[in-house]
Design an enzyme around this catalytic site. Structure first.
Site, PDB file in Angstrom:
ATOM      1  N   SER A   1      -5.800   8.719  -6.568  1.00  0.00           N
ATOM      2  CA  SER A   1      -4.786   8.139  -5.691  1.00  0.00           C
ATOM      3  C   SER A   1      -3.510   8.958  -5.808  1.00  0.00           C
ATOM      4  O   SER A   1      -2.906   9.030  -6.889  1.00  0.00           O
ATOM      5  CB  SER A   1      -4.514   6.691  -6.115  1.00  0.00           C
ATOM      6  OG  SER A   1      -3.388   6.196  -5.412  1.00  0.00           O
TER       7      SER A   1
ATOM      8  N   ASP B   1      -9.283  -0.734  -7.336  1.00  0.00           N
ATOM      9  CA  ASP B   1      -8.017  -0.023  -7.226  1.00  0.00           C
ATOM     10  C   ASP B   1      -6.984  -0.615  -8.193  1.00  0.00           C
ATOM     11  O   ASP B   1      -6.549  -1.744  -8.011  1.00  0.00           O
ATOM     12  CB  ASP B   1      -7.528  -0.141  -5.777  1.00  0.00           C
ATOM     13  CG  ASP B   1      -6.384   0.801  -5.456  1.00  0.00           C
ATOM     14  OD1 ASP B   1      -6.012   1.594  -6.333  1.00  0.00           O
ATOM     15  OD2 ASP B   1      -5.874   0.742  -4.320  1.00  0.00           O
TER      16      ASP B   1
ATOM     17  N   ASP C   1      -2.093   5.524  -0.367  1.00  0.00           N
ATOM     18  CA  ASP C   1      -1.522   4.186  -0.237  1.00  0.00           C
ATOM     19  C   ASP C   1      -0.348   4.226   0.720  1.00  0.00           C
ATOM     20  O   ASP C   1       0.720   4.742   0.368  1.00  0.00           O
ATOM     21  CB  ASP C   1      -0.998   3.688  -1.596  1.00  0.00           C
ATOM     22  CG  ASP C   1      -2.121   3.385  -2.565  1.00  0.00           C
ATOM     23  OD1 ASP C   1      -3.000   2.587  -2.205  1.00  0.00           O
ATOM     24  OD2 ASP C   1      -2.116   3.950  -3.671  1.00  0.00           O
TER      25      ASP C   1
HETATM   26  C1  DX5 Z   1      -1.603   0.127  -6.272  1.00  0.00           C
HETATM   27  C2  DX5 Z   1      -2.247   1.165  -5.373  1.00  0.00           C
HETATM   28  C3  DX5 Z   1      -3.134   2.081  -6.116  1.00  0.00           C
HETATM   29  C4  DX5 Z   1      -2.466   2.895  -7.167  1.00  0.00           C
HETATM   30  C5  DX5 Z   1      -3.298   2.799  -8.417  1.00  0.00           C
HETATM   31  O1  DX5 Z   1      -0.938  -0.842  -5.563  1.00  0.00           O
HETATM   32  O2  DX5 Z   1      -3.010   0.562  -4.331  1.00  0.00           O
HETATM   33  O3  DX5 Z   1      -3.938   2.904  -5.273  1.00  0.00           O
HETATM   34  O4  DX5 Z   1      -2.290   4.248  -6.836  1.00  0.00           O
HETATM   35  O5  DX5 Z   1      -2.612   3.366  -9.444  1.00  0.00           O
HETATM   36  P1  DX5 Z   1      -3.057   3.310 -10.967  1.00  0.00           P
HETATM   37  O6  DX5 Z   1      -4.406   3.948 -11.046  1.00  0.00           O
HETATM   38  O7  DX5 Z   1      -1.978   4.035 -11.636  1.00  0.00           O
HETATM   39  O8  DX5 Z   1      -3.124   1.837 -11.350  1.00  0.00           O
HETATM   40 ZN    ZN Z   2      -4.620   1.872  -3.157  1.00  0.00          ZN
END
Ligand code: DX5
Ligand code: ZN
Length: 239
Positions: free
Chosen positions: A18, A185, A45
């Site tokens: 991500s 996610d 995102d």
């Molecule tokens: C959170 C996002 C994610 C985020 C995850 O609201 O939807 O896609 O990038 O990040 P990590 O892996 O750091 O929890």
């Molecule tokens: Zn996400």
């Protein structure tokens, strides 16, 4: 042996870094690195400051990176009224568009609009949203994303109770003989990825777990290796 794997209806793991946690000064370089290291898709995102308490970037960033790598783009619309952003997101190069079931009373219409454009469609659920909200859409979807943190920010801690939700979803899909991608996610680490795979998820989205590491290529390879080995062990224990 994990109950949810009984009928071999789980697609192999895919790692989706991500970019929310990437170094935005050198996004192009960073996404090339994760592709080279074996990332299966790239996760974006798009946040509007309303559906979630944060603002990230819009379809322009998706478009800018489209020519840099060739892996599929998984675009997560964390916005109110997702219909407003569909055209731009698809034009920017999304291969899979995910929107939130909580974001509109018209999920079915949104799903049809995405599919009409010839791209894949998925639906995302916040941690407290029950699986029953998507029960009658399952046959129409290409992917279901379960948020495993409260949406809006990278770097949060995985909510352990979501493991039960993942396996409930996989059981439901197996019962219906649907071999769908289940994405999770939020909060993925080297330590918890095995239990996430064991629960029945197969698309592993990781922000901090990859872009927050000193060596992002090594982190991608490591997550992929742990996930593949776990998957292979579970499958072979059933033969
Ligand atoms: C959170 C996002 C994610 C985020 C995850 O609201 O939807 O896609 O990038 O990040 P990590 O892996 O750091 O929890
Ligand atoms: Zn996400």
């Amino acid at each position: 042996m994990s109950e949810v794997y009984k009928k071999f209806l789980i697609p192999p793991p895919k790692i989706a870094p991500s970019i929310l946690s990437a170094d935005f000064r050198k996004l192009g370089e960073e996404v090339k690195k994760v592709e080279k290291a074996g990332a299966d898709m790239l996760h974006f995102d798009i946040m509007d400051g309303h559906f979630v308490p944060n603002i990230s970037f819009g379809p322009m960033v998706v478009k800018a990176l489209r020519s840099e790598v060739s892996i599929p783009f998984l675009v997560h619309l964390m916005v109110e009224d997702p219909e407003k952003f569909l055209e731009q997101t698809i034009d920017a190069g999304a291969d899979i568009v995910l929107f939130h079931v909580e974001a509109s009373p018209h999920s079915w219409r949104i799903l049809e609009s995405i599919k009409k454009r010839g791209v894949k469609a998925g639906i995302a659920l916040n941690p407290a949203t029950p699986l029953s909200t998507v029960k009658y859409m399952l046959h129409e979807l290409d992917m279901i994303l379960l948020m495993t943190v409260s949406p809006g920010f990278g770097g949060q801690k995985f909510i352990p109770r979501m493991l039960g939700k993942i396996s409930d979803l996989r059981k439901l899909l197996t019962m219906k003989k649907l071999m769908l991608d289940v994405a999770i996610d939020g909060g993925v680490t080297f330590e918890n990825i095995e239990e996430i795979i064991e629960a029945g998820a197969n698309v592993i989205i990781a922000g901090t777990g990859i872009f927050g590491q000193a060596d992002i290529e090594e982190a991608t390879m490591k997550l992929k290796k742990i996930a593949n080995e776990k998957y292979a062990r579970i499958i072979s224990s059933q033969v």
